[in-house]
Structures are given as structure tokens and as C-alpha cells.
Design a protein around this motif. Structure first.
Motif, PDB file in Angstrom:
ATOM      1  N   SER A   1     -12.733 -31.716  -4.691  1.00  0.00           N
ATOM      2  CA  SER A   1     -13.629 -31.662  -3.658  1.00  0.00           C
ATOM      3  C   SER A   1     -14.065 -33.245  -3.900  1.00  0.00           C
ATOM      4  O   SER A   1     -15.025 -33.590  -3.616  1.00  0.00           O
ATOM      5  CB  SER A   1     -14.534 -30.766  -5.020  1.00  0.00           C
ATOM      6  N   GLY A   2     -13.256 -33.831  -4.879  1.00  0.00           N
ATOM      7  CA  GLY A   2     -13.927 -35.563  -4.520  1.00  0.00           C
ATOM      8  C   GLY A   2     -13.611 -35.900  -6.233  1.00  0.00           C
ATOM      9  O   GLY A   2     -12.686 -37.021  -5.945  1.00  0.00           O
TER      10      GLY A   2
ATOM     11  N   MET B   1      -8.723 -32.316   0.258  1.00  0.00           N
ATOM     12  CA  MET B   1      -9.751 -32.126  -0.041  1.00  0.00           C
ATOM     13  C   MET B   1     -11.005 -30.710   1.099  1.00  0.00           C
ATOM     14  O   MET B   1     -10.487 -30.982   2.496  1.00  0.00           O
ATOM     15  CB  MET B   1     -10.753 -32.884   0.485  1.00  0.00           C
TER      16      MET B   1
ATOM     17  N   ALA C   1     -16.903 -31.280   1.603  1.00  0.00           N
ATOM     18  CA  ALA C   1     -16.217 -32.260   0.248  1.00  0.00           C
ATOM     19  C   ALA C   1     -17.925 -33.199   0.584  1.00  0.00           C
ATOM     20  O   ALA C   1     -17.895 -33.832   1.391  1.00  0.00           O
ATOM     21  CB  ALA C   1     -15.673 -32.925  -0.154  1.00  0.00           C
TER      22      ALA C   1
ATOM     23  N   LYS D   1     -17.659 -38.929  -1.586  1.00  0.00           N
ATOM     24  CA  LYS D   1     -16.331 -38.623  -2.496  1.00  0.00           C
ATOM     25  C   LYS D   1     -14.688 -38.962  -1.534  1.00  0.00           C
ATOM     26  O   LYS D   1     -14.105 -39.289  -1.806  1.00  0.00           O
ATOM     27  CB  LYS D   1     -16.379 -37.663  -3.093  1.00  0.00           C
ATOM     28  N   ARG D   2     -14.832 -38.630  -0.175  1.00  0.00           N
ATOM     29  CA  ARG D   2     -13.745 -38.502   0.930  1.00  0.00           C
ATOM     30  C   ARG D   2     -13.564 -40.122   0.908  1.00  0.00           C
ATOM     31  O   ARG D   2     -12.622 -40.565   0.938  1.00  0.00           O
ATOM     32  CB  ARG D   2     -14.451 -37.283   1.754  1.00  0.00           C
TER      33      ARG D   2
ATOM     34  N   ASN E   1     -13.073 -24.726   3.291  1.00  0.00           N
ATOM     35  CA  ASN E   1     -13.915 -24.335   1.975  1.00  0.00           C
ATOM     36  C   ASN E   1     -13.708 -23.244   1.057  1.00  0.00           C
ATOM     37  O   ASN E   1     -14.827 -22.426   0.403  1.00  0.00           O
ATOM     38  CB  ASN E   1     -15.594 -24.221   2.256  1.00  0.00           C
TER      39      ASN E   1
ATOM     40  N   ASP F   1     -20.605 -29.041  -7.028  1.00  0.00           N
ATOM     41  CA  ASP F   1     -19.488 -29.077  -6.092  1.00  0.00           C
ATOM     42  C   ASP F   1     -18.650 -29.330  -7.344  1.00  0.00           C
ATOM     43  O   ASP F   1     -17.915 -28.227  -6.540  1.00  0.00           O
ATOM     44  CB  ASP F   1     -19.666 -29.959  -5.328  1.00  0.00           C
TER      45      ASP F   1
END
Length: 320
Positions: A83-84, A105, A109, A113-114, A129, A236
Motif C-alpha cells: 500500500s506504500g 499498489m 493507495a 506514497k505512490r 484494492n 491504510d
């Protein structure tokens, strides 16, 4: 004795992991807050992995795993789903070794983070997801690229790397009554439990877990892994389900897991921002929420808390 049980990281393996990653990771600071001590009634020591490279403890495990690969494995590159934070850690560790990284990912997300994963030169592959979509997409990527899978937590090299955060905390601040972490997949919690088992056996290890993603609590009660059917939480980084490797360690060495609501997580997150003047993400606030929910249990005790990360999408803060 199963193969999984037999291969649990020993104290020597955790020491080796620490020596391997020391030149590349930050020895993060331990901070205190008199005002939060007064609110909680306990003496709290925060291991600030939000100041770690990539903004999260995940860099420890990722670095240990990548730097443990042999030359043939490195040439193939590495792949994971995340997720990151693990994705960011793996991307940076791969960049340091000048090898490709492929990060699956979920579409939802956090953008911050991406972008960080892409900023380290890794290729991001989006997926739906769900855990099933993550795993299916990762399998396709591995088949297409031949990359070595570095799982976010279902890997003893990862667990040994994560164990080094608590090892540093104990080495710097001495023995604790309790050390607390959040639990998602269980890599940090199981690593922390092993560290305490080897170097501070009288320390209780207690986790906080979101009520909307409570597979660890369900599993502890049942004695076998019980996935949460539709995990949903503001934290998350904790949406994943524990695995046989992490659960095997958790059920033997973790004293308790405390469930907290998203509202309690947000309140704890806001408290840390306001009183300590540091940025933490929702997952990092989970053990603080668990402590504040059970003040009597922790009153007067010396407690270490690992603040797991600080990667927050500032356009989507849960408070104003």
C-alpha cells in the motif's frame, strides 16, 4: 517442528541483519513528551521511525532483504505488493543496489506514497484494492519479469530487519515494562516480539489493531489465522492479514492485542501532531490509541512505542 518454525530468526540473525543495514538506515531518535505522559499516566518513549528513510520502519526490512540477495538474484530485480511504505522501502533499497523494482499498489493507495515509489525509479503496477488482486497482479509481474518476490512481511529476512527498531530502542533506553507496535501483516510486531524475547524477556509486547481490520485479534482468540473478510480502516498500512510466519511468532511471544476504532486512531494521531510537533500517519498512531483506551493497564509503567511512519497525504488529512 515445521520448516517455518525451524527458520525463525535467531538472536544472531537479527544481529547480522542490524550490522548489514546499519550503514544505510537511520538510527532514528527516541523522543518523549511530558504532556502525553501526563495524559496517559505512563512514561512513554517513542521510537520515531517516521524519521526513517522513506518515512517508515519498512526500509529496515526491505534493506535487509535486498542486501541479502546473491548476485544472480539481484540481476533479476525485485517485486512486491504494497500500500506504500514497503514499496517505498524496497524501491529505495533496489535503487541503492542499482537493480529494477516492480511495485504492485492498490489504486486507492495514498498519492504521496505512490509518487515516492516512482521517485526512487521503481515501476508501479496498479491493482484493485483487495488482497486477492494484489497477489494475482504480483504473480503476473513475477512471471513476466522473473523478479524475486520480497513480501512485505511473509519473509524472515523482512522480520529480522524490522526487529532492529526495537533492538535500538532497548540498547538506547534499557529495559521496558511494555513495548507497543501496530499490527497489520505482523512483520514489525513479530520482529519486535523476537527482539524482546532475546534481549528483554521480562518486557511485554502489546499491539494495537484497527477494529475494521482485526484479523490478528480474531486469530489470537481462535488459535489459527482468521482473515478479516472486508478490512476497512483509516490506517491504510494495516489492511493486510497476518501470515503463518508472523502468526507463529505472535501467538508465542505477544501478550495482548488491543482493538481501536478509526475515531480513536484519529484522536491519537492528532494528539501526537499537536503535542510532539511531528507528523505521523494513522497506522503509527494505533498503539497510542490502544494505550489511551486502556490507561489503567499501563499506568506508571515504562513503555516504548514504535511510531511506524509519517507518510501522510496532506490533501486528505482526517482532521482540520
Amino acid at each position: 517442528m515445521t520448516i517455518l518454525t525451524k527458520n525463525i530468526p535467531t538472536a544472531d540473525i537479527i544481529v547480522e541483519a542490524h550490522e548489514r543495514i546499519k550503514p544505510f538506515v537511520h538510527q532514528t531518535p527516541v523522543m518523549t513528551s511530558q504532556s502525553i505522559n501526563a495524559i496517559s499516566g505512563a512514561r512513554l518513549y517513542f521510537k520515531c521511525e517516521n524519521f526513517q528513510k522513506v518515512g517508515a520502519f519498512k526500509f529496515r526490512g526491505a534493506t535487509n532483504a535486498v542486501f541479502s540477495l546473491n548476485e544472480d538474484e539481484r540481476q533479476k530485480g525485485v517485486a512486491t505488493h504494497s500500500s506504500g511504505n514497503h514499496g517505498q522501502g524496497l524501491a529505495l533499497a533496489a535503487k541503492m543496489q542499482k537493480i529494477p523494482a516492480y511495485i504492485v499498489m492498490p489504486e486507492n493507495a495514498p498519492r504521496v506514497k505512490r509518487l515516492a515509489v516512482e521517485g526512487s525509479g521503481a515501476e508501479v503496477i496498479p491493482c484493485k484494492n483487495t488482497l486477492a488482486s494484489r497477489e494475482e497482479t504480483l504473480q503476473k509481474v513475477v512471471e513476466q519479469t522473473g523478479a524475486i518476490t520480497i513480501h512485505p512481511f511473509d519473509d524472515y529476512r523482512i522480520i529480522a530487519g524490522q526487529a532492529t527498531a526495537a533492538k535500538e530502542l532497548i540498547e538506547e533506553q534499557g529495559q521496558f515494562d511494555v513495548i507497543m507496535t501496530p499490527v497489520g501483516g505482523g512483520g514489525l510486531l513479530s520482529g519486535t516480539a523476537l527482539t524482546c524475547h532475546y534481549w528483554s524477556p521480562l518486557t511485554k509486547v502489546i499491539a494495537g489493531e484497527p477494529s475494521g481490520a482485526d484479523d490478528a485479534i480474531r486469530s489470537m482468540k481462535a488459535g489459527t489465522i482468521i482473515p478479516c473478510p472486508q478490512p476497512s480502516t483509516i490506517a491504510d498500512g494495516l489492511l493486510t492479514t497476518i501470515c503463518e510466519r508472523t502468526f507463529g511468532i505472535i501467538k508465542d511471544h505477544v501478550s495482548d492485542i488491543i482493538s481501536v476504532t478509526d475515531d480513536e486512531i484519529v484522536a491519537a494521531m492528532r494528539l501526537i501532531w499537536e503535542r510532539m510537533k511531528i507528523i505521523v500517519e494513522p497506522s503509527a498512531a494505533v498503539p497510542v490509541a490502544a494505550l489511551l483506551k486502556n490507561k489503567e493497564e499501563f499506568k506508571g509503567k515504562k513503555i516504548g512505542i514504535i511510531l511506524t511512519g509519517g507518510n501522510v497525504d496532506l490533501d486528505k488529512l482526517p482532521f482540520r
